[in-house]
Design an enzyme around this catalytic site. Sequence first.
Site, PDB file in Angstrom:
ATOM      1  CG  LEU A 186      -1.881  -1.223   1.277  1.00  0.00           C
ATOM      2  CD1 LEU A 186      -2.692  -1.204   2.554  1.00  0.00           C
ATOM      3  CD2 LEU A 186      -2.802  -1.243   0.065  1.00  0.00           C
ATOM      4  CD  GLU A 187       3.898   1.618  -4.293  1.00  0.00           C
ATOM      5  OE1 GLU A 187       4.075   2.695  -4.900  1.00  0.00           O
ATOM      6  OE2 GLU A 187       4.359   0.526  -4.677  1.00  0.00           O
TER       7      GLU A 187
END
Length: 555
Positions: free
Chosen positions: A380-381
Amino acid sequence: MRLWSGAVATALALTLAGAGPASAADINNAKNAGFESGLANWTCSAGSGTAVASPVHAGAGALRATPAGQDNARCTQAVAVKPNSTYTLSAWVRGGYAYLGATGTGTTDVSTWTPDSTAWKQLSTTFTTGTSTTSVTVYTHGWYGQAAYYADDVSVFGPDGGGGGDQPSTIPSAPAGVTVSGSTSSSVSLAWNPVSGATGYHVYRGGTKVQSVTGTSATVTGLAASTSYTFQITAANAAGESAKSAAVTGTTTTTPGGGTGIPKHAVTGYWQNFNNGAAVQKLSDVQAQYDIIAVAFADATSTPGAVTFTLDSAGLGGYTVDQFKADVRAKQAAGKKVIVSVGGERGTVAVNDAVSATNFANSVYSLMRTYGFDGVDIDLENGLNATYMTQALRSLSSQAGPSLVLTMAPQTIDMQSTSNGYFQTALNVKDILTVVNMQYYNSGSMLGCDGKVYSQGSVDFLTALACIQLEGGLAPSQVGLGLPASTRGAGSGYVSPTVVNNALDCLTRGTNCGSFKPPRTYPGLRGAMTWSTNWDATAGNAWSNAVGPHVHGLP
């Protein structure tokens, strides 16, 4: 997953204090170190500093300095030192962004910093003076446009430079309140109450001095798993060393990590469920050097926290779901793990409350049962909530059992500090975590564990940033190096397989290092990861053919 770029270091790389043992001659060479005498001996730029009675870390005074316009509220003191000597520079800070450093050392000038904090934090770094250095300038400063910062109890601890500092006249009392604040399979963390007049503390394990620190906490590393150790603390200043504290016992945990049947040293590769110009692969095409194959990506649904996976049959040349499932089983029969990756560069999965945490866990477990996945990769960036992602992963673990393979692929910025949500999550689930494969690309320059800035694309960048995780609480088996498989696999940060292998050697064997030398070797380091198996195949599998055998041959 791979296009974020342009970041600069915005988080402090925390290191565990590890100065060498102090001697009776070591003193705090700073004058008016606690600002008990106002700003005597200190000079602050543009009238930015003032002495205040509250808040203070100890004593009756502290520094309050306020950046304004083009002034960063820099306060300095010239401190007398001895040539060819090592000093520990430390200070307690709070408020806005706060920096601490020393210039004119005659060798390498040093600095460290922290983002804003509502509580007192200790900054600490070390420097060595040159052959003719008799004075250094120590400084604190804030940052432009940020709130005022506070500083207190500055220490330049080391050999007496002859300038006279704030020296106590009596030996301090023994520390009280010694507790075990945490443990891993190879370390025990300790904390204790501050002692009036102390300028440093010594940590004893089984009666032998093993560490000296300036703050009121320490982490003793290099311990055996599932083993009990006794610890005592002493306080020290220029007058001498106190008696030992009452003994406490700390017990290391069992070897951490989730998943079964994974090699001690493993290679992870992301397999693209889409066609972006890289070689289109079926899962069966992924070459045998890869031990963990992360299927990219599961996508968000309209239900908060829930994810789904849809095979891109059209983009993959008619690859059917039945073929895909059969290939998953074939890879597993060959001893490989196949997991589903959640997120990516454009991923919008959000787990921000208890309901979305439950939805995330249930939906991932459903995908595991549907496709036969061995686990999940968290990529999850756009940030994550440590509290609820931890809840989600523990819920998933309770459903999947101890065989769950749990990996993470944070960006470099996400692992600069243990206070970051990604790092917190990794530590929260350490007992079920398989490996964190940080992305050492598309990031720009970052801080290493020694507080220095390193540019991506070098052995130093890989080793100094890996050191943050290795010294910050993760087991070596939970740390992997994530690199692009080719120059086309990421916007920036590609390094040749030789550089990857040199970094692996430096961390595990202490050989082939650059200018940065890790504080110890980590022979249990898990291995390496690449984006992606498809870009690797496009380049003739040059990355996996070089890095794979090297990983599998690590000690």
